[in-house]
Design a protein around this motif. Sequence first.
Motif, short mmCIF file in Angstrom:
data_model
loop_
_atom_site.label_atom_id
_atom_site.label_comp_id
_atom_site.label_asym_id
_atom_site.label_seq_id
_atom_site.Cartn_x
_atom_site.Cartn_y
_atom_site.Cartn_z
N SER A 14 35.21 48.77 31.31
CA SER A 14 34.32 48.22 32.34
C SER A 14 35.11 47.47 33.40
CB SER A 14 33.29 47.30 31.70
OG SER A 14 32.51 48.00 30.79
N CYS A 51 35.29 48.34 37.34
CA CYS A 51 34.90 47.30 38.29
C CYS A 51 36.05 47.02 39.26
CB CYS A 51 34.52 46.03 37.53
SG CYS A 51 33.76 44.78 38.55
N TRP A 52 37.26 46.91 38.74
CA TRP A 52 38.42 46.69 39.59
C TRP A 52 38.59 47.85 40.56
CZ3 TRP A 52 43.00 49.61 39.68
CH2 TRP A 52 44.02 49.07 40.47
N CYS A 78 31.27 52.87 40.23
CA CYS A 78 30.06 52.07 40.07
C CYS A 78 29.06 52.72 39.11
CB CYS A 78 29.40 51.82 41.42
SG CYS A 78 30.32 50.70 42.47
N ARG A 90 30.61 52.28 35.37
CA ARG A 90 30.65 50.90 34.93
C ARG A 90 29.39 50.51 34.16
NH1 ARG A 90 31.30 48.13 32.27
NH2 ARG A 90 29.71 46.61 32.35
N LEU A 105 30.32 42.39 34.31
CA LEU A 105 31.05 43.39 35.08
C LEU A 105 30.12 44.49 35.57
CD1 LEU A 105 34.29 43.59 32.94
CD2 LEU A 105 34.11 42.72 35.27
N VAL A 165 28.37 43.17 38.64
CA VAL A 165 29.29 43.16 39.78
C VAL A 165 29.40 44.56 40.38
CG1 VAL A 165 31.71 42.85 40.46
CG2 VAL A 165 30.59 41.15 39.03
N ALA A 166 29.54 45.57 39.52
CA ALA A 166 29.63 46.95 40.02
C ALA A 166 28.32 47.37 40.68
CB ALA A 166 29.98 47.90 38.88
N ARG A 171 28.29 45.88 44.10
CA ARG A 171 29.23 46.62 44.97
C ARG A 171 28.61 47.93 45.41
NH1 ARG A 171 32.50 48.03 48.81
NH2 ARG A 171 34.39 49.09 48.22
#
Length: 97
Positions: A23, A27-28, A51, A54, A85, A88-89, A92
């Motif tokens: 994950s 995400c990175w 995305c 994730r 995470l 966050v994805a 994004r």
Amino acid sequence: MDDDCRLLATVFAVPLILLTLVSAFFCWTALTIRPSGAWDDDAYGGIVLACVMRPRAAAVAAAVWLVPVVRRVLGWGWVVPALVLGVVAGVRWATEG
């Protein structure tokens, strides 16, 4: 019984840790890919793919954690990083469009 719980925690912590690392990688990837311009479909496709993958990794981690035996041995702290995470994805992906 204490040794059995410790062994069980170790056995179930390994997939949770691996899924959290997967994950984190997606995400990175989603956060570091920068399109060169509006025409850069490959970069946008990479962001979308990262995305999409994730939340799936987070869902599998949550599914492993939802097993009653795992939940009894491992607390919330084991699954929360993967879920954060995922959020966050998702953010994004939403801001990507």
